[in-house]
Design a protein around this motif. Sequence first.
Motif, PDB file in Angstrom:
ATOM      1  N   HIS A 192      31.611 -71.856  84.023  1.00 23.63           N
ATOM      2  CA  HIS A 192      32.846 -72.901  83.922  1.00 23.63           C
ATOM      3  C   HIS A 192      33.104 -73.769  85.253  1.00 23.63           C
ATOM      4  CE1 HIS A 192      33.627 -71.194  79.982  1.00 23.63           C
ATOM      5  NE2 HIS A 192      34.108 -70.091  80.312  1.00 23.63           N
ATOM      6  N   TYR A 193      34.049 -73.294  85.544  1.00 24.65           N
ATOM      7  CA  TYR A 193      34.491 -73.690  86.972  1.00 24.65           C
ATOM      8  C   TYR A 193      34.787 -72.579  88.052  1.00 24.65           C
ATOM      9  CZ  TYR A 193      35.089 -78.697  85.553  1.00 24.65           C
ATOM     10  OH  TYR A 193      34.842 -79.902  85.138  1.00 24.65           O
ATOM     11  N   LYS A 213      38.072 -73.230  80.044  1.00 20.06           N
ATOM     12  CA  LYS A 213      36.670 -73.988  79.972  1.00 20.06           C
ATOM     13  C   LYS A 213      36.895 -75.009  81.228  1.00 20.06           C
ATOM     14  CE  LYS A 213      36.387 -73.860  75.780  1.00 20.06           C
ATOM     15  NZ  LYS A 213      36.156 -74.416  74.433  1.00 20.06           N
ATOM     16  N   ASN A 214      38.374 -75.111  81.320  1.00 20.56           N
ATOM     17  CA  ASN A 214      38.402 -76.435  82.277  1.00 20.56           C
ATOM     18  C   ASN A 214      38.996 -76.045  83.746  1.00 20.56           C
ATOM     19  OD1 ASN A 214      38.171 -78.348  80.210  1.00 20.56           O
ATOM     20  ND2 ASN A 214      40.187 -77.756  79.522  1.00 20.56           N
ATOM     21  N   LYS A 218      41.162 -73.710  84.510  1.00 22.55           N
ATOM     22  CA  LYS A 218      42.767 -73.543  84.554  1.00 22.55           C
ATOM     23  C   LYS A 218      42.924 -72.059  84.552  1.00 22.55           C
ATOM     24  CE  LYS A 218      47.038 -75.550  83.226  1.00 22.55           C
ATOM     25  NZ  LYS A 218      47.917 -75.958  82.067  1.00 22.55           N
TER      26      LYS A 218
END
Lengths: 481, 433
Positions: free
Chosen positions: A337-338, A277-278, A280
């Motif tokens: 997400h990202y 989610k971040n 990574k």
Amino acid sequence: MQEEAKTLKEITEEEYQWGFVTDIEEERIPSGLDEKIIQLLSEKKGEPEWMLEWRLRAYRHWLTLKEPKWANVHYGPIDYQAITYYSAPKKRQELKSLDEVDPEIRKTFEKLGISIEEQKRFSGVAVDAVFDSVSVATTFKEKLAELGIIFCSFSEAVQKHPDLVKKYLGTVVPHNDNFFASLNSAVFSDGSFCYVPKGVRSPMELSTYFRINAANTGQFERTLIIADEGSYVSYLEGCTAPMRDENQLHAAVVELIALDNAEIKYSTIQNWYPGDKNGKGGIYNFVTKRGKCAGKNSKISWTQVETGSAITWKYPGCILAGDNSVGAFYSVALANHYQQADTGTKMIHIGKNTRSTIISKGISGGHGQNTYRGLVRILKRAAGARNYSQCDSLLLGDKCGAHTFPYVEVNNSSSQLEHEASTSKISEDQLFYCRSRGLSQEDAVNLVVNGFCKTVFKELPMEFAVEAQKLLGVSLEGAVG
Amino acid sequence: MEPLTQQLERDFKVTGNSWIDRIRKEAFQSLAQLPYPTSEQEEWKYTDVEPIVGAPFRLAERKELLVPFEKRKHLTFSGIHAIRRVFVNGYHCPKLSSTEPLPQGVIVDNLATILQNNPKRVEPYLSRYAKDQNNPFIAINTAFFQEGAFLYLPKGITLEHPIHLVYFSQSNGAAAVSHPRTLVIAEEGSEARIVETYIGDGSYWTNAVTEIVLGENARIHSCKIQEESAEAFHLSTLFIHQNRDSRASSHVISLGGKITRNDVRALLDAEGSEVTLNGLTMASDNQHVDNQTLIDHAKPHSTSDELYKGILDGKSNGVFNGRIVVRPNAQKIRAQQTNKNLLLSDDAKMNTKPLLEIHADDVRCNHGATIGRLDENQLFYLRSRGMGEAEARTLLTYAFASDMIQRLAYGPLETYLEILLLQRLGHAEEELR
């Protein structure tokens, strides 16, 4: 057929289902990249001299190149010396039958829903399963061989059909095409090879399933499909990878060649691990895919559903060299997400009366950045060329972005070209209409999103359409306010 | 590349005013870090500036010029009463300009005069918006402009007549460059119509920069008619800065010049602002016309509408690169962008690139682009009605361009351009009258 629709929120927060790691013994060569590594790799695969020469030529050219920076994506530097360029499940011998495949690997593919054994009974699809760097199993070989269709791993093709490989390898994506294609040409480990002889219509869908398992490796596979005169083949590929915190590189090359009156239909469902989610982890998917309509009246169509990968950098293109040849590109790209996706197509019109269609649907959510980048170039001698492009973007949040960068270059006056693009939030009017007809908000949103992607989904073969709809079964609960 | 840099250093002069010298010096120094654009740069991919920057251009000198008779008619629009300011080689020419009483507080003057007599008026605006890290030609203009037009509209004033700025260039053999600079400040609730005409004789280079600043609820309709000579190079950049509820429109009509490059950048910096960008290109022979536009939706609730059309004949080259940016949190944006092109010859080329960069979700942005030739069915219909082939083509080409003229929404100017277009399409002037 369709599971209960998942809400956007669930989708956004959902764990990646295919993120498990299979614990098998693997054989890998030391990390890093130099001529010795390439020699070692080539030796391991028992390749003939010309193949090694080709790899070294690509490698020497790669050294002169710089990593491209023009894509609308951002990522930290990649250390090409830290990557292991070859990793294979150990104890690999000539497999007589599928039962000899390592049971662990078989389990992996079963978990992924690609049961190698059961494929036999389903009779629908011939699968070539690629695990890390090597192809582990190819199904239905004999049945295809009866028709003269060659469908095998790339390594096998180098050994058994060197003439075909030599004749076509690098003719569409040369070893010096771009940074990632050169890297792939130097270190590619395996992939699928397919040759459909004259006048043969492949009776089943051919499919490759790619799986990255080992850590710190890069997957560099190479696919080469040749459709000889008057033949037809439909090819599917799917991909997954385990969840890891570091980013893994996937730099594949796909070359398609369609001779006179041949047709190739290439479909992809790309679901590499997109990172958490971040943002990574996740796969860097830097892929070069290109098809050449070399013959008259030939046709190549690309259909892709891009839901995975931390970064996607991919422009499946068509070189329309033969007169009256047809190119098509249908794409649904999701950036959540990202995730960052910079994807699109290139249509190069060279032959007379060539036609191309581009339909691209981008969906952005979370902090995702979705870019359509496309080129339509009509050369002077491509009289009567025709192109239609449509690029739509749907935005599901206020922190995401959707970008459209089409390049259109026309060099004669007899061609006709249209491009249109739109970017919007889901239409309030459409929702209101559905609501006024008694649909719940969730169903209404579902209906609209489904409709948004429908033109692309209908291009997919049945099995994939179901999977794609599941992947994108997005109900925008809470996203519409 | 050398020649231009050398002449730049020779021509760089200080004026004695500390503030203006500072911005000029900054611009001049920034050139050291700004190499001339190459095709490697995205914005200059299709336009080669080598013929311009490689030639030994010298700053045009002020002199009494005899405007040739046949060009003189372009200095005035027949039938339009306009406040006219004429510049020859970048220098104000009072003899050819009109004199009339202006409403209280309105200033229409030579920028150099204002800089000398009342620099405070200009200081907050000049060169504040005309900045770009990738375009050295803007910095060159700032560093070297000699004179130009300054227009000031006080609060609530509506000008009845259009302001007509004529930039005439002439070279007598030697390659001369002028850097016309125009600054327009429209205070709250004011309204005006501005027409810039670029015209000339011989081979020269015009490097123009225009800045338009709109206050709250101000309205500015600007139109640039470019009829440079066939050997001329024309580079221009227009900056539009908009405040709350302001309305701006820009029309860029490109007819002349060997290499033309127009940059239009609108910054919608407040809610409720609206901008319309229109452009019409007619090119033939070896002309090269490059239109670059940027609409920057920086604040919510702003609207933009853009339509650019190109008609390319001969071996001409057309480029359109339109960018629409919606910044994060700029919600409720509506943006519409269209680029349509007509290729009349097999040797003509068109490269178009409409870009959308959207960072907010509650928006409705569309763009479309088409490239094609005249519709065979329409031609056939006209022919079946007894019209000659050439005439039918002219009529259809004219029809393609005509809505661009209508979008000017100002009768007298529409008539003027209509005649200009029909002349280009091969009609003798007598027929038109």
